[in-house]
Scaffold this active site. Structure first.
Site, PDB file in Angstrom:
ATOM      1  CG  ASN A  50      -2.112  -0.809   1.147  1.00 49.72           C
ATOM      2  OD1 ASN A  50      -2.304  -1.540   0.184  1.00 49.72           O
ATOM      3  ND2 ASN A  50      -2.954  -0.717   2.148  1.00 49.72           N
ATOM      4  NE  ARG A  51       0.937   6.531  -3.502  1.00 48.18           N
ATOM      5  CZ  ARG A  51       0.670   7.629  -4.197  1.00 48.18           C
ATOM      6  NH1 ARG A  51      -0.285   7.641  -5.084  1.00 48.18           N
ATOM      7  NH2 ARG A  51       1.374   8.721  -3.975  1.00 48.18           N
TER       8      ARG A  51
END
Ligand code: CTP
Ligand code: CA
Length: 221
Positions: free
Chosen positions: A34-35
């Site tokens: 995920n960012r």
């Protein structure tokens, strides 16, 4: 220097914080993630420590130094993050879930590197859902005071309060992404049973200190 003047509003409290992304392998050299830079979670760990708390930071893969005085455990996958949290949470006063946990992991991780074969030959991945770490802690009979985070790409005001209620937690901090990801500043809305509180744009450490004060003010006893 500023830390010296911080009121020790969390003195004697034990706090567990998750931060950063998780990394879910596809094969030994690839994965999905995920960012998340981890900056907000690490700022909260620092602010909680400055406020006198005993802080355990469970961090996914990030490139950040450990805040002074904070105990840090590094993990990779969501399952590893859950294991670390579950062994730390009993006896804690506050749990703050800041991590951007991957909602899904790859079903059947390959033991060896997948090899590129023909021109049009692409692997197909299937996924299974990861455990919800925050919801798991929030279901514990002697649960600590639970704080969630939500990064939404739209409709923050309605999605934030709905998520707080769905997770059955007293406090949730919402922010809009992806524009804030990796930045040094942010802007947050706090959702609790009383409604919304806006924390206007500021650097992440300043926001973290405001969040810590908001948590301290809401702790029972
Ligand atoms: N969270 C968690 N474990 C997960 C997923 C989320 O602990 N497997 C926590 C996050 O750290 C955050 C909160 O739950 O504090 C909300 O995460 P978010 O991804 O916004 O919520 P989801 O319920 O996964 O919903 P969405 O479909 O919007 O991703
Ligand atoms: Ca999610």
């Amino acid at each position: 220097v500023i830390a010296f003047f911080q009121p020790k509003v969390l003195r004697g409290k034990r706090i567990v914080i998750t931060a950063g992304p998780t990394f879910e392998p596809i094969d030994p050299v690839r994965g999905i993630t995920n960012r998340s830079s981890g900056k907000m979670g690490f700022a909260i760990a620092r602010a909680a420590r400055e406020a006198g708390a005993d802080v355990h930071l469970v961090a996914g893969p990030v490139a950040l130094p450990t805040p002074r005085g904070v105990l840090r455990t590094d993990v990779g996958t969501a399952q590893q993050m859950l294991d670390a949290v579950q062994s730390s949470v009993p006896g804690s006063d506050v749990f703050i879930a800041v991590a951007a946990v991957a909602d899904w992991r790859v079903d059947g991780v390959a033991d060896q590197k997948l090899k590129k074969t023909g021109d049009s030959d692409v692997p197909s991945l299937s996924f299974v859902q990861n455990p919800d770490i925050l919801a798991t802690v929030a279901r514990l009979p002697n649960r600590p005071y639970c704080v969630g985070f939500a990064a939404e790409s739209e409709q923050l005001e309605s999605f934030g309060e709905a998520k707080r209620q769905r997770k059955n937690i007293p406090l949730l901090a919402g922010n809009l992404g992806p524009s804030t990801f990796g930045q040094d500043d942010n802007e947050i809305i706090l959702f609790d049973a009383q409604g919304m509180t806006r924390l206007p744009r500021a650097d992440k450490l300043a926001l973290a200190r405001q969040l810590v004060a908001a948590i301290a003010a809401r702790l029972p006893g």
